[in-house]
Design an enzyme around this catalytic site. Structure first.
Site, PDB file in Angstrom:
ATOM      1  N   CYS A   1       0.855  -1.176   0.000  1.00  0.00           N
ATOM      2  CA  CYS A   1       0.000   0.000   0.000  1.00  0.00           C
ATOM      3  C   CYS A   1       0.899   1.236   0.000  1.00  0.00           C
ATOM      4  O   CYS A   1       1.804   1.340   0.846  1.00  0.00           O
ATOM      5  CB  CYS A   1      -0.893  -0.010   1.231  1.00  0.00           C
ATOM      6  SG  CYS A   1      -1.816   1.530   1.426  1.00  0.00           S
TER       7      CYS A   1
ATOM      8  N   ASP B   1      -0.404  -5.717   0.136  1.00  0.00           N
ATOM      9  CA  ASP B   1      -1.649  -5.956  -0.589  1.00  0.00           C
ATOM     10  C   ASP B   1      -1.478  -7.224  -1.418  1.00  0.00           C
ATOM     11  O   ASP B   1      -0.362  -7.557  -1.822  1.00  0.00           O
ATOM     12  CB  ASP B   1      -1.967  -4.777  -1.518  1.00  0.00           C
ATOM     13  CG  ASP B   1      -2.552  -3.593  -0.769  1.00  0.00           C
ATOM     14  OD1 ASP B   1      -3.306  -3.815   0.188  1.00  0.00           O
ATOM     15  OD2 ASP B   1      -2.253  -2.456  -1.158  1.00  0.00           O
TER      16      ASP B   1
ATOM     17  N   VAL C   1       4.957 -13.150 -24.771  1.00  0.00           N
ATOM     18  CA  VAL C   1       5.720 -12.807 -23.589  1.00  0.00           C
ATOM     19  C   VAL C   1       6.450 -14.066 -23.106  1.00  0.00           C
ATOM     20  O   VAL C   1       5.888 -15.168 -23.137  1.00  0.00           O
ATOM     21  CB  VAL C   1       4.819 -12.205 -22.486  1.00  0.00           C
ATOM     22  CG1 VAL C   1       3.877 -13.236 -21.886  1.00  0.00           C
ATOM     23  CG2 VAL C   1       5.672 -11.576 -21.389  1.00  0.00           C
ATOM     24  N   GLU C   2       7.683 -13.911 -22.712  1.00  0.00           N
ATOM     25  CA  GLU C   2       8.452 -15.037 -22.181  1.00  0.00           C
ATOM     26  C   GLU C   2       8.004 -15.239 -20.718  1.00  0.00           C
ATOM     27  O   GLU C   2       8.067 -14.304 -19.908  1.00  0.00           O
ATOM     28  CB  GLU C   2       9.955 -14.725 -22.271  1.00  0.00           C
ATOM     29  CG  GLU C   2      10.838 -15.922 -22.062  1.00  0.00           C
ATOM     30  CD  GLU C   2      10.975 -16.258 -20.601  1.00  0.00           C
ATOM     31  OE1 GLU C   2      10.755 -17.447 -20.267  1.00  0.00           O
ATOM     32  OE2 GLU C   2      11.269 -15.351 -19.795  1.00  0.00           O
ATOM     33  N   SER C   3       7.568 -16.436 -20.387  1.00  0.00           N
ATOM     34  CA  SER C   3       6.832 -16.608 -19.129  1.00  0.00           C
ATOM     35  C   SER C   3       7.703 -16.470 -17.881  1.00  0.00           C
ATOM     36  O   SER C   3       7.229 -16.015 -16.853  1.00  0.00           O
ATOM     37  CB  SER C   3       6.077 -17.927 -19.124  1.00  0.00           C
ATOM     38  OG  SER C   3       6.968 -19.006 -19.215  1.00  0.00           O
TER      39      SER C   3
ATOM     40  N   HIS D   1      -4.492   0.300  -5.994  1.00  0.00           N
ATOM     41  CA  HIS D   1      -5.006  -0.841  -6.756  1.00  0.00           C
ATOM     42  C   HIS D   1      -5.290  -0.504  -8.224  1.00  0.00           C
ATOM     43  O   HIS D   1      -4.865  -1.212  -9.135  1.00  0.00           O
ATOM     44  CB  HIS D   1      -6.312  -1.348  -6.123  1.00  0.00           C
ATOM     45  CG  HIS D   1      -6.135  -1.979  -4.791  1.00  0.00           C
ATOM     46  ND1 HIS D   1      -4.911  -2.155  -4.189  1.00  0.00           N
ATOM     47  CD2 HIS D   1      -7.046  -2.510  -3.923  1.00  0.00           C
ATOM     48  CE1 HIS D   1      -5.064  -2.751  -3.021  1.00  0.00           C
ATOM     49  NE2 HIS D   1      -6.343  -2.963  -2.831  1.00  0.00           N
ATOM     50  N   GLU D   2      -6.031   0.582  -8.432  1.00  0.00           N
ATOM     51  CA  GLU D   2      -6.397   0.913  -9.802  1.00  0.00           C
ATOM     52  C   GLU D   2      -5.145   1.207 -10.619  1.00  0.00           C
ATOM     53  O   GLU D   2      -4.993   0.755 -11.758  1.00  0.00           O
ATOM     54  CB  GLU D   2      -7.336   2.141  -9.852  1.00  0.00           C
ATOM     55  CG  GLU D   2      -8.712   1.935  -9.239  1.00  0.00           C
ATOM     56  CD  GLU D   2      -8.765   2.292  -7.762  1.00  0.00           C
ATOM     57  OE1 GLU D   2      -7.694   2.332  -7.096  1.00  0.00           O
ATOM     58  OE2 GLU D   2      -9.882   2.540  -7.262  1.00  0.00           O
TER      59      GLU D   2
END
Ligand SMILES: [Ca+2]
Ligand SMILES: [Ca+2]
Ligand SMILES: [Ca+2]
Ligand SMILES: [Ca+2]
Ligand SMILES: [Ca+2]
Ligand SMILES: [Ca+2]
Ligand SMILES: [Ca+2]
Ligand SMILES: [Ca+2]
Ligand SMILES: [Ca+2]
Ligand SMILES: [Ca+2]
Ligand SMILES: [Ca+2]
Ligand SMILES: [Ca+2]
Ligand SMILES: [Ca+2]
Ligand SMILES: [Ca+2]
Ligand SMILES: [Ca+2]
Ligand SMILES: [Ca+2]
EC number: 1.7.1.13
Lengths: 154, 154, 154, 154, 154, 154, 154, 154, 154, 154
Positions: free
Chosen positions: I52, I59, I74-76, I93-94
């Site tokens: 936070c 969080d 994307v390479e995982s 959060h947003e």
């Protein structure tokens, strides 16, 4: 009290032996008392069983049938007997599922009908068949059938 | 930081090819740093597969292993490799499940160990095997494994 | 590779027609290769069906069978054929469930065996039957069968 | 075919109107063909309804009845009619649940019987009643009823 | 209003930074106002995370802690900070789980305490640890923790 | 019709304002018409709310109360009002849960009573309290409460 | 009895060893006896496994394949063998999933086909691949696959 | 405080006996205080029961009613009494479901209304009816009803 | 064997420390070997945690990322490290949810990408964020993410 | 670190008493740092409670609020306090649900906002309200709220 005319029915209200084949089964209909209303009637049968046409071993399926009636409703006792008549009948999954859908559609001449056939796994892989007489009609409420996907164990 | 001595391990922290058979697999152990504490360690493996000894076709199982350590803990990477080594191994369900349980128990000499093997259905009928080295020890907390029962479709 | 002797089996590995009655069905056994180990083998069959002895209409049940072997294991293909042989057999729910349990117990002479029979609802009320050869044996791990309770709709 | 003697029954196989009260309902029994076997028979009825004795408004419950038979089994059609006879009967939840259990127990003289009555919420708080004729008998397999707890919304 | 004396607490009701290690974290306790009552207090933390001591990569666990208090209750804010202090701490799963249980038990001197640590899978195989200070005490109601078993996909 | 004497009740059947505190709430009882029967009555309340004694912010809990009556049953409307009276009352979770259990037990003098209080999470960690008047009585059927464990998201 | 011509099949009804690679596997088709009907056939395979192309370690996936047939149906035994042939084949998740979809689509020339590949987690993060030959065809009923999202523990 | 005018209501706030038939039931409405807002109000009733018009045996259904109000809202106590009035009324499933939908729609003159009627199984096959006054209106949020499909046992 | 060129990668196949911030994390990509195919790749991460920005407290979130690749995947492993790098990063959060979506989208230049971020509750109220680069592309199969709604307790 | 300007806020980061009415509650907003991005923010509150305006008895609801921000985000602590302020406020279900939606919409001037209010059952029948400021905006990802339907017991 409902004003459904059941006078033409031959099986409702009396004892009827399980038909020995789909051909012998007598699927019956009753007049639709709300003709003009466009809505869906759903039947769910988790008690369907037939035979494998190659090996004669039992197959099992969970069936869901949705239709939009026009002039006729299917009489539910005759539907139960019709589905029970596959008990000693051999057919492939795809063929059997479509056959049931067509037979009911032929009887009822509904605006629309579909059948979801969720077969029990064989060789670890279940087959589902999703058949309909045509596209979903517009302007009618048709909920998903919502059968959860097959999962092996755990 | 944990004081686990991992100096004797041969597989942890380096690349190891999947062993080609259970016999070849090297199941390893690490010293138990809380010796004297009686408690349960559980491993869950939904990724187990072996071969049918008669037909050579793949079998699948969901495995759960519980044990109460004495002097040793199983090293988890070696456990993963050991379970993976059944990939091209043929064995009946009952036999294979018991064999895995015994092999780990032989290595660890635990106070108690059990294995629940939840096999995927064949012919519509799954087999579960529930094996333990002996009765549940007294005075230890041992939760149920809680795998839900098999259900066909619907 | 498992050392199970299957030489005495007459049905495994070849095509066998579905027996026409439980009397005709040949339930077979194989030697238990881990004799002396006390553990549980569970079979789950969601594909059981028989006939109502009064009306001849199909009945359906979900069966779960647990046993602790002594010298024999049930051969799973013969079990499947045995269960399939009730397809055109009439029996009350309580009677049919106990009969299946006893027949398998007679064949295997197990340390203990139980059957849970979860019948589909008739008249809105399903019947379950829980039968065992005797009390749960001590010192063995026997998980709950865990079939959820019947719920009508909604 | 099952050898159950149903000759003394007055309701099975013929049309019977719903009894207008529990007093009027005729709960019937059939001989137990496996006398001496100690096991559990379970009935589940999600279709129970009665009236509130104070307001006359409908109440609903989900009932589960387990018993260990001695000489008699309850005849299931008469059970259905008996349960249906509470439709216009007024009783408090606790009282009604115990009454049903006692009435069946009086008829069957079972080794043991219990009823779980899971009432629908009133005022946001459902009542469950768990009644039995006595302690759980030893050496018999009696699964939990497993009805999940009530949850409001969300 | 509750008569809990919180005057000795140093963290409740004010801002406290997340402790940087379990050693630094100050786990606090409050007097038990119902001393003599024997019952269970359960904490559930689905938000636990630590580091792998070998690789430094994050590990995650779902923790459940049950205890029967004697003279002290754990102060919940300090518990939250204590659990959060493992965020940058490295420890093996078995070791870390037992360490948390012991630390709380040391503080509270409870009649009994247990911790269930349900770790997220690594290499496809999650580890669960079930530790307790001793056997379940008699005469107290201690519900199962009821965490469902891990399942891969599907 | 049930013969419960409700003549001494002051709240049932008339409008009663929500009591403003637990002290003000009048918890009432009715005579137990099946005195001598030993069985369980369960109340489930997912609608409990109180205030945090430190901050005044609302707390929520899901409560389940089980008891074995002796001479009295709790009157359910008064129970609902009693639980509602905590709406503006401040108390810690452990204290509040035990207080409710004791208050009902004092009124009813039951053979046994327990309360499970499942509080909504604060700081990511919910607290459950499991309190009982004493050990589970022998020879009575007392199902698990079966509330699933808390899970954050996903 | 179904009129499916299976005369051209080389694997159905006889023993076939598991193919050692996808290239070696012989995926077969049967004539579609309801040509002209537009509907969906779904196969679900929770028993898929391949190897990681970098490490050689096993990967697992739950596969769901939906298609709208034109002139051909896939023969299900050959599909099972084809999927089994990836057992010792190395491929990345995205590549492997698309490859399976394309191979079946090439054989059947269906109106439309899709595959959902739900891979077991690696590094705590599962990959799903959702591939189709093109947009969903109009006027056909195509239910969601409905596989629940991955959840770690708790 | 809400400004709903309830002065014209005859049943809210006083004791009303359960109407003995749908004809006798007085379904009432209240002015819609947010006229002009287009949104959905949903009622769920898992407590519906009527009689089979042929046999007089009880039928049960789970009902869900959604509507978009114009000038009126249905008064919920009168709705409860209206639904309760079918308790001793005989009607076929399709007819009864449509009748309820029409009666409420006639009273409210809503922009749109639908009813989902999920009937308990008879003969192993439940019937669902999905009726609406017309197509789903545009620009309004109308969630699925989401009732899970019927499943027999297991 | 897959023909993915991984030669430009710097992290795959070797040990990489957890990056200390999102800025430091090196998100990598690999060439898309099925360029031209339009389909969805989904990553699910139940192991996300950040801080936070106001209080520094941890969080947690459950993340699901869907994208339709163009030239790159994307390479995982780098994705896992990138997500892990938020461990000691503070963000609302947003903001955090949108930032992750944008960063991956910037790297891959996909046809379309979305992120669903399901945050654990704070103050009893979880926040979900549903962000996408633009409208759902036409003609591609994009299943729902299907995360169940948050529920407090019970 | 997020660049959200919280300087105008009066409640975040300090203790605020629960407002005594919705009118008194101060709902606050923060600038939207990703202005121009069109996406959904969802709040879920299973902790809502108000009073029945006629009887003063408590009502409970599970609320879900979705919105597409323009220039403002709702500040979540003020939202929590606003929802808590209904604790002693009386309002009908339909009215209260719409009022909450409108109040937040007035503050934020969002592109779109909806509220789903899932009220706990009264008289056996829960009410849900589904309100939105207007039609779902095009080109934005808006998942279903997915609250399961109410079910009585069993
Ligand atoms: Ca057609
Ligand atoms: Ca042994
Ligand atoms: Ca146990
Ligand atoms: Ca016996
Ligand atoms: Ca007694
Ligand atoms: Ca028990
Ligand atoms: Ca100890
Ligand atoms: Ca227990
Ligand atoms: Ca005490
Ligand atoms: Ca293509
Ligand atoms: Ca769809
Ligand atoms: Ca119409
Ligand atoms: Ca829809
Ligand atoms: Ca954009
Ligand atoms: Ca508007
Ligand atoms: Ca959608």
């Amino acid at each position: 009290m409902a004003n459904t005319d059941v006078s033409g029915l031959t099986q409702l209200g009396s004892h009827v032996d399980l038909p020995t084949s789909p051909e012998e089964a007598k699927l019956e209909r009753v007049p639709h008392t709300h003709e003009g209303e466009r809505y869906v009637v759903r039947f769910t049968s988790p008690e369907f069983t037939s035979l494998c046409p190659l090996t004669g071993q039992p197959d099992f399926a969970h069936l869901m049938i949705d239709y939009v009636p026009r002039k006729w409703l299917v009489e539910s006792k005759s539907l139960k007997l019709f589905l029970g008549s596959f008990r000693n009948h051999g057919a492939f999954h795809e063929d059997c599922s479509v056959m049931i859908g067509k037979r009911i559609a032929d009887l009822l001449d509904p605006e629309w009908l579909r059948i979801g056939a969720y077969w029990y796994p064989r060789g670890g892989i279940p087959i589902d068949v999703f058949w309909a007489t045509g596209p979903e009609p517009e302007g009618i409420w048709i909920p998903e059938q919502g059968v959860p996907p097959y999962r092996g164990r755990g």
